[in-house]
Motif scaffolding. Structure first.
Motif, PDB file in Angstrom:
ATOM      1  N   SER A 254      -5.499   2.416  -1.912  1.00 40.97           N
ATOM      2  CA  SER A 254      -4.401   2.148  -0.974  1.00 40.97           C
ATOM      3  C   SER A 254      -4.840   2.369   0.469  1.00 40.97           C
TER       4      SER A 254
ATOM      5  N   ALA B  53       0.825  -1.205   0.000  1.00 40.18           N
ATOM      6  CA  ALA B  53       0.000   0.000   0.000  1.00 40.18           C
ATOM      7  C   ALA B  53       0.861   1.257   0.000  1.00 40.18           C
TER       8      ALA B  53
ATOM      9  N   ASP C 227       2.390   1.637  -3.488  1.00 41.99           N
ATOM     10  CA  ASP C 227       1.401   2.098  -4.469  1.00 41.99           C
ATOM     11  C   ASP C 227       1.057   3.568  -4.266  1.00 41.99           C
ATOM     12  N   ALA C 228       1.000   4.003  -3.012  1.00 43.67           N
ATOM     13  CA  ALA C 228       0.671   5.401  -2.734  1.00 43.67           C
ATOM     14  C   ALA C 228       1.762   6.333  -3.275  1.00 43.67           C
TER      15      ALA C 228
ATOM     16  N   TRP D  62      -5.789   7.112  -4.456  1.00 46.20           N
ATOM     17  CA  TRP D  62      -5.245   6.721  -3.161  1.00 46.20           C
ATOM     18  C   TRP D  62      -6.282   6.079  -2.245  1.00 46.20           C
TER      19      TRP D  62
END
Length: 209
Positions: free
Chosen positions: A180, A100, A103-104, A177
């Motif tokens: 995430s 997460a 990915d953010a 976002w």
């Protein structure tokens, strides 16, 4: 063993079997669509379902052995089931947290979260029904492991709500976002329940020498 206990043990085994079967199906569907749609929240939800499979399998095994050995102290069985559940949650939390955050920072957004909405709605209803029955049987048997399994299922209900909010939020706004954020919420609940499961395992008095 009296008839009432026999019925309770059969009910506990049936609930564990349903948990395993349902979560295998949910895990495969969620992980598949999560991977295809690049939705980390849905993919993580699928992995959480597999933790539920481990928990359900541990409870089923514990109940079966208790039925076959009614005079043997069940503490060691319950410790094992609780630790299996706790370990699975810890692994899931660590994996989701790392992915997460990555990915953010990469500003990654899923292709779609439609299936996340569908899966979460089905799961909310299914998990609510399972929780009611597991708590009832767990209290009547006085089994911490079955009650921990019910708590594990309750977490799955909470995670379904998180998945629904993050999936619907992205579907309506397109804010990447949010996916995430949903995965981080799943990771937090996974860590919390893993810690609680290990705590219960340590707190169960062991009657073996």
């Amino acid at each position: 063993m009296n008839t009432r206990l026999q019925k309770l043990y059969r009910a506990a085994q049936l609930l564990a079997f349903i948990t395993v079967f349902y979560n295998v199906l949910e895990g495969v569907v969620s992980a598949w669509f999560g991977f295809e749609d690049e939705s980390l929240a849905l993919f993580g939800f699928g992995l959480d379902s597999f933790v539920e499979v481990v928990s359900g399998a541990g409870i089923w095994h514990m109940v079966r052995r208790q039925r076959e050995n009614p005079d043997q102290a069940p503490d060691q069985f319950e410790r094992g089931a609780l630790r299996i559940t706790g370990g699975g949650f810890y692994l899931l939390a660590a994996g989701l947290l790392g992915t997460a955050v990555y990915d953010a920072f990469q500003h990654h957004a899923p292709a779609t979260t439609f299936w996340g909405i569908v899966v979460s709605l089905v799961s909310i209803l299914s998990m609510w029904l399972l929780i009611q029955q597991k708590v009832k049987v767990g209290k009547e048997l006085g089994s911490q492991a079955i009650l921990a399994d019910a708590a594990c299922t309750r977490v799955c209900l909470y995670l379904s709500v998180i998945l629904l909010v993050s999936s619907a939020g992205y579907y309506l706004t397109g804010i990447g976002w949010l996916d995430s954020a949903g995965a981080l919420g799943i990771a937090w609940f996974s860590f919390k329940e893993g810690r609680e499961a290990f705590g219960k395992a340590s707190g169960i008095a062991c009657s073996c020498s």
